[in-house]
Motif scaffolding. Structure first.
Motif, PDB file in Angstrom:
ATOM      1  N   VAL A 378      45.722  46.567  28.959  1.00  0.00           N
ATOM      2  CA  VAL A 378      45.880  46.823  30.394  1.00  0.00           C
ATOM      3  C   VAL A 378      44.774  46.127  31.177  1.00  0.00           C
ATOM      4  CG1 VAL A 378      45.901  48.599  32.188  1.00  0.00           C
ATOM      5  CG2 VAL A 378      47.034  49.033  30.003  1.00  0.00           C
ATOM      6  N   LYS A 379      43.561  46.183  30.647  1.00  0.00           N
ATOM      7  CA  LYS A 379      42.427  45.529  31.316  1.00  0.00           C
ATOM      8  C   LYS A 379      42.645  44.024  31.384  1.00  0.00           C
ATOM      9  CE  LYS A 379      37.400  45.042  31.170  1.00  0.00           C
ATOM     10  NZ  LYS A 379      36.148  45.394  30.461  1.00  0.00           N
ATOM     11  N   ARG A 380      43.164  43.444  30.285  1.00  0.00           N
ATOM     12  CA  ARG A 380      43.412  42.005  30.258  1.00  0.00           C
ATOM     13  C   ARG A 380      44.487  41.623  31.268  1.00  0.00           C
ATOM     14  NH1 ARG A 380      44.778  41.671  25.385  1.00  0.00           N
ATOM     15  NH2 ARG A 380      47.027  41.396  25.598  1.00  0.00           N
ATOM     16  N   TYR A 381      45.566  42.437  31.347  1.00  0.00           N
ATOM     17  CA  TYR A 381      46.609  42.178  32.320  1.00  0.00           C
ATOM     18  C   TYR A 381      46.043  42.260  33.738  1.00  0.00           C
ATOM     19  CZ  TYR A 381      49.851  43.088  28.419  1.00  0.00           C
ATOM     20  OH  TYR A 381      50.525  43.066  27.222  1.00  0.00           O
ATOM     21  N   ALA A 382      45.205  43.265  33.966  1.00  0.00           N
ATOM     22  CA  ALA A 382      44.637  43.457  35.302  1.00  0.00           C
ATOM     23  C   ALA A 382      43.773  42.266  35.705  1.00  0.00           C
ATOM     24  CB  ALA A 382      43.807  44.743  35.341  1.00  0.00           C
ATOM     25  N   GLU A 383      42.988  41.763  34.768  1.00  0.00           N
ATOM     26  CA  GLU A 383      42.135  40.613  35.063  1.00  0.00           C
ATOM     27  C   GLU A 383      42.975  39.381  35.405  1.00  0.00           C
ATOM     28  OE1 GLU A 383      39.854  40.281  31.532  1.00  0.00           O
ATOM     29  OE2 GLU A 383      38.349  41.774  32.135  1.00  0.00           O
ATOM     30  N   SER A 384      44.044  39.178  34.637  1.00  0.00           N
ATOM     31  CA  SER A 384      44.898  38.005  34.879  1.00  0.00           C
ATOM     32  C   SER A 384      45.600  38.105  36.223  1.00  0.00           C
ATOM     33  CB  SER A 384      45.944  37.878  33.763  1.00  0.00           C
ATOM     34  OG  SER A 384      45.335  37.687  32.513  1.00  0.00           O
ATOM     35  N   ALA A 439      43.266  52.283  37.996  1.00  0.00           N
ATOM     36  CA  ALA A 439      43.384  50.878  38.394  1.00  0.00           C
ATOM     37  C   ALA A 439      42.152  50.411  39.153  1.00  0.00           C
ATOM     38  CB  ALA A 439      44.629  50.705  39.271  1.00  0.00           C
ATOM     39  N   CYS A 440      41.566  51.293  39.934  1.00  0.00           N
ATOM     40  CA  CYS A 440      40.378  50.958  40.717  1.00  0.00           C
ATOM     41  C   CYS A 440      39.225  50.548  39.786  1.00  0.00           C
ATOM     42  CB  CYS A 440      39.952  52.137  41.589  1.00  0.00           C
ATOM     43  SG  CYS A 440      38.509  51.818  42.607  1.00  0.00           S
ATOM     44  N   GLY A 441      39.040  51.338  38.727  1.00  0.00           N
ATOM     45  CA  GLY A 441      37.979  51.050  37.784  1.00  0.00           C
ATOM     46  C   GLY A 441      38.144  49.701  37.102  1.00  0.00           C
ATOM     47  N   MET A 442      39.397  49.419  36.690  1.00  0.00           N
ATOM     48  CA  MET A 442      39.649  48.144  36.002  1.00  0.00           C
ATOM     49  C   MET A 442      39.463  46.956  36.940  1.00  0.00           C
ATOM     50  SD  MET A 442      42.846  48.846  33.459  1.00  0.00           S
ATOM     51  CE  MET A 442      43.920  49.397  34.773  1.00  0.00           C
ATOM     52  N   MET A 443      39.957  47.094  38.191  1.00  0.00           N
ATOM     53  CA  MET A 443      39.826  45.977  39.131  1.00  0.00           C
ATOM     54  C   MET A 443      38.376  45.767  39.536  1.00  0.00           C
ATOM     55  SD  MET A 443      43.210  46.173  41.559  1.00  0.00           S
ATOM     56  CE  MET A 443      43.272  47.949  41.753  1.00  0.00           C
ATOM     57  N   ALA A 444      37.621  46.855  39.646  1.00  0.00           N
ATOM     58  CA  ALA A 444      36.203  46.732  39.989  1.00  0.00           C
ATOM     59  C   ALA A 444      35.433  46.002  38.896  1.00  0.00           C
ATOM     60  CB  ALA A 444      35.603  48.108  40.244  1.00  0.00           C
ATOM     61  N   GLU A 445      35.828  46.239  37.636  1.00  0.00           N
ATOM     62  CA  GLU A 445      35.151  45.599  36.513  1.00  0.00           C
ATOM     63  C   GLU A 445      35.431  44.099  36.439  1.00  0.00           C
ATOM     64  OE1 GLU A 445      36.121  47.545  32.895  1.00  0.00           O
ATOM     65  OE2 GLU A 445      35.409  49.507  33.566  1.00  0.00           O
ATOM     66  N   THR A 446      36.581  43.681  36.997  1.00  0.00           N
ATOM     67  CA  THR A 446      36.928  42.254  36.940  1.00  0.00           C
ATOM     68  C   THR A 446      36.220  41.436  38.001  1.00  0.00           C
ATOM     69  OG1 THR A 446      38.826  42.484  38.427  1.00  0.00           O
ATOM     70  CG2 THR A 446      39.214  42.825  36.067  1.00  0.00           C
ATOM     71  N   LYS A 447      35.614  42.075  38.972  1.00  0.00           N
ATOM     72  CA  LYS A 447      34.958  41.347  40.057  1.00  0.00           C
ATOM     73  C   LYS A 447      33.577  40.862  39.639  1.00  0.00           C
ATOM     74  CE  LYS A 447      37.530  43.575  43.730  1.00  0.00           C
ATOM     75  NZ  LYS A 447      38.239  42.377  44.103  1.00  0.00           N
TER      76      LYS A 447
END
Length: 447
Positions: A378-384, A439-447
């Protein structure tokens, strides 16, 4: 909707060409896999660039690459595959998810939304006759696909189901919805979006009938009776609704909008009228369409909708008006019977045969890969996808004000952590936090 004030692009021409060259056909079993997700991202970027190029009246290099590399048929194949996944696999996933807590629905939403992305890219390409020609026999599958979507819209209208109530009103309000309920709502919304795009695709197919395989005309006219279907869309337009307080809403640019002038034709309404014009006045269609008492009565119903206001907006419809007046008093000429071998759609039949008795096994596999994927996936999908939908790029293109993620009202505040979700105020943000947190946590980590 995307508008441009200066020249900007999502992809360079070289990037777009490499994405188009890499397009390939995936089996239903492979939907949701990492390679499939990568192709989904490429299709989304190609779609975005195609819209940008068309709106800017610039070189439509995405369309040119799809034609030169003969990839339009690949998009049609992918469209058939995702349609079958949604009809044979997705219901089984919903049944499975009824017994479990869905913490993250976004991977499944991405798969559902893939059909919108494919239909959108095909819509941009098939506006041009050359794209229809290069697709070859795949256009037969696409024409049947469009017929199925039109039949879906008509059946919903006849049952009295309001598309506006199903897709727009249900989207606002309830913060306590479960993941399963949200998934079902998203699916309804996507079903309608895809069906509306399919109407547009059908209009392009009708516009280019003379350059398509001969079997398509006969199949559209007599097997699917597309003329009566188009008449039904004019008589009971599913993209128009009236709210409880009397306002007229129209589905324009993929969203419901209040219209001040209900008599003004939208782009889609104009396309449908022109499709009927071509079907009834084209000499080849007149020779092949088998009129009977029922079909004649159905076609004549549209005279009541062909008002002066409509003709003023589309002057060519004067000829249609004249044809209908003649039809009312005359019997149409007998159809000249010809001995022909009817073509049948091959892509859908191939996919059905290849996956016969495998749907249950595919659903069991997709429970872990799509419905409940590992956190790392899920994290990988979110980053992409964060890269695909880069806010720095998209915010330059979108002219509409942001909407509250909970109630849908105009928003002025943004989540300070992920900078992605918008809210109209503190109250909606607090209510929505339980859904947005992961989702907020995952998107924050990708920034």
């Amino acid at each position: 909707r995307i508008t441009m004030t200066e020249s900007r692009s999502v992809l360079l021409a070289s990037e777009a060409e490499s994405f188009v060259e890499a397009l390939m056909c995936f089996d239903v079993r492979d939907i949701g896999s990492p390679r499939w997700m990568t192709q989904h991202e490429h299709i989304e970027k190609l779609n975005m660039q195609a819209v940008v190029s068309a709106s800017q009246n610039e070189d439509e290099f995405v369309k040119e690459f799809l034609i030169s590399h003969r990839k339009v048929s690949v998009l049609v194949y992918e469209l058939m595959a995702i349609e079958l996944w949604k009809s044979h696999v997705f219901p089984r996933l919903l049944k499975t998810s009824a017994d479990r807590q869905l913490d993250q629905t976004f991977p499944c939403y991405v798969v559902l939304y893939h059909e919108v992305a494919l239909a959108g890219l095909l819509e941009m390409a098939l506006y041009h006759q050359a794209a229809c020609e290069v697709a070859g026999d795949a256009m037969l599958d696409l024409s049947d696909y469009c017929y199925r979507k039109v039949a879906f819209l008509i059946s919903k209208q006849k049952k009295g189901a309001s598309m506006y109530q199903d897709t727009e009103v249900s989207a606002s309000g309830n913060a306590a919805v479960t993941g399963l309920q949200e998934l079902k709502r998203q699916n309804k919304e996507i079903q309608f979006q895809v069906a509306v795009k399919a109407v547009s695709l059908l209009c392009y197919i009708i516009d280019h009938l003379s350059s398509l395989p001969l079997g398509i005309t006969t199949r559209l006219l007599n097997t699917n009776d597309i003329i009566c279907c188009v008449v039904e869309l004019i008589e009971n337009p599913p993209w128009t609704a009236r709210t409880s307080d009397g306002h007229v809403m129209k589905f324009i640019n993929a969203k419901w909008q209040q219209t001040q002038d209900s008599m003004k034709l939208s782009k889609l309404e104009g396309q449908v009228w022109l499709a009927l014009f071509h079907l009834l006045l084209n000499s080849d269609c007149q020779r092949k369409y088998e009129f009977n008492a029922h079909r004649k009565a159905s076609v004549l119903k549209v005279r009541g909708r062909l008002t002066e206001v409509v003709v003023d907006q589309l002057p060519c419809l004067v000829d249609l008006q004249r044809y209908l007046e003649h039809l009312a008093f005359m019997e149409p000429p007998a159809v000249k019977r010809e001995v022909i071998l009817e073509q049948v759609p091959e892509i859908r039949e191939h996919l059905l045969a290849a996956n016969k008795d495998k749907w249950k096994a595919i659903a069991e596999l997709h429970v872990t890969t799509i419905l409940s994927p590992a956190k790392e996936d899920v994290k990988r999908y979110a980053e992409s996808l964060a890269e695909t939908y880069s806010l720095d790029v998209l915010e330059k293109f979108v002219c509409d004000p942001p909407k509250c993620a909970l109630c849908g009202c105009v928003a002025s505040k943004r989540c300070s952590r992920c900078q992605n979700e918008w809210y109209c105020g503190r109250e909606c943000q607090v209510k929505h936090w339980s859904k947005h947190k992961t989702a907020c946590g995952m998107m924050a980590e990708t920034k």
